[in-house]
Motif scaffolding. Structure first.
Motif, short mmCIF file in Angstrom:
data_model
loop_
_atom_site.label_atom_id
_atom_site.label_comp_id
_atom_site.label_asym_id
_atom_site.label_seq_id
_atom_site.Cartn_x
_atom_site.Cartn_y
_atom_site.Cartn_z
N ILE B 176 0.86 -1.19 0.00
CA ILE B 176 0.00 0.00 0.00
C ILE B 176 0.90 1.25 0.00
O ILE B 176 1.72 1.42 0.91
CB ILE B 176 -0.91 0.02 1.24
CG1 ILE B 176 -1.75 -1.28 1.33
CG2 ILE B 176 -1.80 1.26 1.25
CD1 ILE B 176 -2.75 -1.47 0.23
N GLU B 178 1.54 5.63 -0.73
CA GLU B 178 0.91 6.94 -0.53
C GLU B 178 -0.03 7.25 -1.69
O GLU B 178 -1.15 7.72 -1.52
CB GLU B 178 2.00 8.02 -0.45
CG GLU B 178 1.45 9.40 -0.22
CD GLU B 178 2.57 10.44 -0.03
OE1 GLU B 178 3.74 10.11 -0.31
OE2 GLU B 178 2.26 11.55 0.40
N ASP B 180 -1.70 5.08 -3.52
CA ASP B 180 -2.94 4.31 -3.36
C ASP B 180 -3.91 5.03 -2.44
O ASP B 180 -5.11 5.11 -2.70
CB ASP B 180 -2.64 2.93 -2.74
CG ASP B 180 -1.86 2.04 -3.69
OD1 ASP B 180 -2.02 2.20 -4.93
OD2 ASP B 180 -1.10 1.17 -3.21
N VAL B 181 -3.37 5.57 -1.32
CA VAL B 181 -4.23 6.21 -0.32
C VAL B 181 -4.87 7.46 -0.91
O VAL B 181 -6.07 7.71 -0.73
CB VAL B 181 -3.42 6.53 0.95
CG1 VAL B 181 -4.25 7.34 1.95
CG2 VAL B 181 -2.91 5.24 1.59
N TYR B 182 -4.06 8.28 -1.65
CA TYR B 182 -4.62 9.49 -2.24
C TYR B 182 -5.70 9.17 -3.26
O TYR B 182 -6.74 9.79 -3.31
CB TYR B 182 -3.49 10.34 -2.87
CG TYR B 182 -2.93 11.31 -1.85
CD1 TYR B 182 -2.04 10.86 -0.88
CD2 TYR B 182 -3.34 12.64 -1.82
CE1 TYR B 182 -1.55 11.72 0.08
CE2 TYR B 182 -2.87 13.51 -0.86
CZ TYR B 182 -1.97 13.06 0.09
OH TYR B 182 -1.52 13.91 1.05
N ALA B 185 -8.79 8.08 -1.44
CA ALA B 185 -9.50 9.24 -0.90
C ALA B 185 -10.37 9.87 -1.97
O ALA B 185 -11.53 10.22 -1.74
CB ALA B 185 -8.49 10.28 -0.37
N HIS B 195 -5.47 10.43 7.03
CA HIS B 195 -4.90 9.70 5.90
C HIS B 195 -4.04 10.58 5.00
O HIS B 195 -3.21 10.07 4.26
CB HIS B 195 -6.03 9.12 5.03
CG HIS B 195 -7.04 8.33 5.81
ND1 HIS B 195 -6.68 7.30 6.66
CD2 HIS B 195 -8.39 8.42 5.89
CE1 HIS B 195 -7.78 6.79 7.21
NE2 HIS B 195 -8.84 7.48 6.77
N ARG B 209 0.55 9.02 9.18
CA ARG B 209 -0.64 8.74 8.38
C ARG B 209 -0.88 7.22 8.25
O ARG B 209 0.08 6.45 8.22
CB ARG B 209 -0.47 9.32 6.96
CG ARG B 209 -0.64 10.83 6.90
CD ARG B 209 -0.30 11.36 5.52
NE ARG B 209 1.14 11.21 5.25
CZ ARG B 209 1.71 11.43 4.07
NH1 ARG B 209 0.96 11.80 3.04
NH2 ARG B 209 3.00 11.29 3.91
N ALA B 211 -3.52 4.18 6.21
CA ALA B 211 -4.43 3.96 5.07
C ALA B 211 -5.87 3.87 5.55
O ALA B 211 -6.12 3.52 6.71
CB ALA B 211 -4.06 2.69 4.32
N HIS B 212 -6.82 4.18 4.66
CA HIS B 212 -8.23 3.93 4.98
C HIS B 212 -8.40 2.44 5.26
O HIS B 212 -7.81 1.61 4.57
CB HIS B 212 -9.15 4.28 3.80
CG HIS B 212 -9.00 5.69 3.27
ND1 HIS B 212 -7.94 6.11 2.49
CD2 HIS B 212 -9.82 6.77 3.41
CE1 HIS B 212 -8.10 7.38 2.16
NE2 HIS B 212 -9.25 7.82 2.73
N LEU B 215 -9.27 0.26 2.39
CA LEU B 215 -8.30 0.03 1.30
C LEU B 215 -7.68 -1.37 1.39
O LEU B 215 -7.80 -2.15 0.44
CB LEU B 215 -7.26 1.14 1.30
CG LEU B 215 -6.13 1.06 0.26
CD1 LEU B 215 -6.66 0.85 -1.16
CD2 LEU B 215 -5.25 2.31 0.33
N PHE B 248 1.69 3.47 5.42
CA PHE B 248 2.19 3.57 4.04
C PHE B 248 3.41 2.67 3.88
O PHE B 248 4.28 2.65 4.75
CB PHE B 248 2.58 5.02 3.71
CG PHE B 248 1.39 5.97 3.65
CD1 PHE B 248 0.14 5.60 4.17
CD2 PHE B 248 1.54 7.23 3.08
CE1 PHE B 248 -0.91 6.50 4.11
CE2 PHE B 248 0.47 8.12 3.01
CZ PHE B 248 -0.76 7.76 3.55
#
Ligand code: ZN
Lengths: 397, 296
Positions: B176, B178, B180-182, B185, B195, B209, B211-212, B215, B248
């Motif tokens: 996972i 950064e 992927d997280v953006y 979102a 996040h 930070r 991850a959701h 995710l 992350f």
């Protein structure tokens, strides 16, 4: 001899023969067999449901296929029935006739169908015959089915001119008969004025055996239906009764060194025994027709002596005086015989079928005009194997 | 002559056995329609209501002449029996191993013997559907049909209910990032600063930070939808309990294992686990799956 009288009488109630020819590309083996099967059933006015047992025969190696009776179920009608396969070489057809008679006489089966066939065009006869000999002692010495032993014997006994002339007379008579038989494979229309030319110019095969003397390789099938006495009488008004049959096999009589039979031939031995136990003292007088398994004109001429237990030159005189012609004193092979058609596994059964038709009186254009009450049929196999079958019109012996 | 034994000679023999086989008119017509029309035809006995292939002039049951009663068959059929030829000898059409099968063509009552290709030997079984593939060059023999091969379904599918077994498992692993997280979102609309904002996240119990939760959870989707049960699966229920955060750079493995059959509905229950590269349990739960139903 362990011979005992039959358990019950057996009659021939139906016969079928295909046309014999060198090629039958239009049908496969099962289909060709089926032609004869259908003809025999129609002849007997039976359906396959009436048949209890099927006996199938041919020379197994001649078409190079294994277990042919299984392939042929599609045409033979053997589906779901008791069935046997016989393969006794040249005598196969004769052995089929014995089996048909024995199986019906035994009481196990009331109606037995015997099927003989060969499709020699598909196979390699000499390949099959070569395989018959001992690989160590004999295979490299074999000449296949061709031999001039009978020619050597007759020439030595009666001189070249008389012997050659007799054999060619026999040959022309057989061709005249073949020309009457619509099923013949070979019917040339030979006549007496061709005699000298043929004796001189027919291609030689071995010694005095020439191409014209020798039988053919044919495709064809033959079917004979046997039934117990009771059944036979129900099925037809004209059953032909199988009085007796005999099988004699004695390989060592084929003497490779000097072309002589050192003892009685199996033909003479079989004929003597058969006549003796049936009280026949003069076979030449008794029989009205003889369908002989005559692979060549030389053999046919020579063997008359053996089958009729003749002495000196009586057999030659029969030929020379044309007494063996269809209208003669002792008609031999009104069908044209083996020289006219030789689908090997069927050949000897054809002799029985033809003899039966002569007794019934419906042989067709080659029917003997005089009444035929007593008939003899023979089978021959290359290792000195003889089968004789006696047929009768009346059940009165 | 072989003389391996000093006192007993052995003859080595070899006979040539040349022959022809006359197909006959009926057999030849069968071959001609395969060769010229790419059609397999049988002969029908109306009396017995049976269609024979290879063809035969006469119905061997009732003795009717059926030689003109041709019927066209499908070029597809069902394997009714087979064997795998593994030994090699000079009369064979191919180098072994190969599959020799009895194939009952659609519309026929008898089976035709032929070669089956295009299926793994270990996977060959009676009942599979096969289709004739015709030869490029004719020999006017039955080998004008080159072979039969399995009929591929129009769509590939995952395991059906009947093919699934308790204990079967599959997984999917992904790192996972950064990025992927953006993107997540953006997809979900969840711009929670936990996040996205590192300075904010420093003040949370996690100190950075994360991850959701959904995710890493979503990594079970490729497992269920593409592997187990696989393509064509419907998931009416997923339950999840989150155990650890995903940072992350963490590498998460989502795993599903079949644990129960729901016989009444022909559904299955799968146990789900998510773990990371430290072997920590990230989340756990279960799913109910409706496996794909074979089509056609
Ligand atoms: Zn039928």
């Amino acid at each position: 001899m362990g011979y005992k009288k039959k358990n019950r009488h057996v009659g021939i109630v139906g016969v079928g023969e295909t046309k014999f020819s060198s090629h039958r590309e239009d049908v496969n083996q099962a289909e060709m067999i089926h032609e004869a099967v259908r003809q025999a059933l129609d002849d007997a006015n039976l359906t396959m449901d009436d048949v209890d047992c099927v006996v199938h025969g041919n020379m197994e190696l001649f078409e190079m296929i294994h277990q042919p009776d299984l392939w042929h179920t599609l045409g033979s009608g053997a589906y779901g029935k008791d069935a046997f396969r016989l393969t006794t070489g040249g005598t196969t057809g004769g052995t089929l006739a014995c089996a048909g008679d024995n199986l019906a006489a035994s009481g196990m089966y009331d109606v037995v169908m015997a099927i003989g066939f060969e499709k020699l065009q598909e196979g390699h006869t000499t390949g099959g015959i070569t395989n018959m000999a001992d690989p160590l002692w004999a295979r490299k010495l074999q000449s296949g089915a061709l031999t001039d032993s009978a020619a050597v014997k007759l020439i030595e006994e009666f001189g070249a001119e008389r012997a050659r002339r007799a054999a060619m007379t026999y040959r022309i008579i057989m061709d005249k008969h073949a020309c009457l038989n619509p099923n013949s494979h070979r019917a040339f229309g030979l006549d007496w004025d061709q005699m000298d030319d043929l004796m001189e110019n027919s291609p030689p095969l071995i010694g005095d055996l020439r191409l014209i003397h020798m039988c053919s390789q044919s495709d064809g099938a033959c079917v004979v239906i046997y039934a117990s006495e009771e059944k036979a009488k129900q099925i037809t008004d004209t059953p032909v009764w199988v009085r007796d049959h005999i099988t004699v096999h004695r390989e060592e009589t084929l003497d490779l060194c000097n072309n002589y039979y050192p003892t009685d031939t199996t033909h003479r031995f079989a004929a003597e025994k058969l006549y003796e136990r049936n009280g026949i003292t003069n076979p030449l007088e008794y029989f009205d027709v003889f369908e002989m398994y005559d692979p060549s004109a030389w053999w046919g001429t020579d063997w008359l002596k053996e089958f009729f237990l003749l002495e000196d030159d009586d057999h030659l005189k029969l030929v020379e005086n044309k007494e063996i012609m269809i209208d003669g004193k002792m008609p031999i092979n009104p069908s044209g015989g083996v020289i006219a058609a030789n689908p090997i596994g069927a050949t000897a059964l054809v002799r029985v079928a033809e003899a039966a038709k002569q007794i019934r009186g419906n042989a067709g254009p080659h029917q003997i005009q005089k009444p035929v009450n007593h008939a003899l049929a023979s089978a021959f196999g290359g290792t000195m194997w003889t089968v004789l079958t006696m047929l009768e019109k009346e059940l009165n012996w | 002559m072989s003389t391996q034994s000093p006192d007993s000679f052995v003859i080595d023999g070899k006979l040539a056995l040349p022959y022809q086989y006359f197909a006959g008119r009926t057999g030849s017509r069968f071959l001609t329609s395969i060769r010229d029309e790419k059609k397999i035809k049988g002969l029908k006995c109306e009396k017995c209501n049976k269609v024979f292939v290879p063809p035969r002039q006469t119905c061997e049951r009732c003795f009717e002449d059926i030689s003109e009663n041709w019927v066209e068959l499908e070029n597809a059929g069902t394997v009714t029996g087979f064997t795998i030829i593994r030994y090699e000898e000079p009369h064979q059409p191919f180098k072994p191993p190969y599959i020799l099968a009895q194939i009952k063509l659609d519309g026929a009552d008898t089976s035709l013997t032929h070669i089956v290709k295009g299926v793994a030997l270990s996977q060959m079984k009676t009942g599979i559907r096969v289709q004739a593939k015709f030869a490029k060059n004719s020999t006017s023999t039955i080998m004008d049909i080159d072979h039969f091969r399995p009929i591929k379904p129009k769509f590939e599918l995952g395991y059906s209910y009947d093919e699934l077994e308790i204990g079967m498992s599959a997984s999917f692993t992904k790192t996972i990032t950064e990025s992927d997280v953006y993107q997540f979102a953006g997809i979900s609309g969840d711009f929670n600063p936990m996040h996205l904002n590192e300075e904010f996240a420093k003040m949370t119990p996690f100190g950075t930070r994360i991850a959701h939760g959904a995710l890493p959870q979503s990594l079970i989707a490729p497992v269920l939808g593409m592997k187990l049960p696989g393509l064509g699966t419907v998931i009416p229920e997923i339950t999840v309990r989150f155990r650890k955060p995903t940072y992350f750079g963490d590498t998460v493995t989502a795993t599903a294992e079949v644990v129960e059959f729901i016989e009444a509905r022909r559904w299955v229950k799968l146990e789900l686990t998510w773990t990371n590269q430290r072997d920590e349990l990230v989340a756990e739960g279960h799913a109910i799956a409706i496996p794909p139903t074979p089509m056609g």
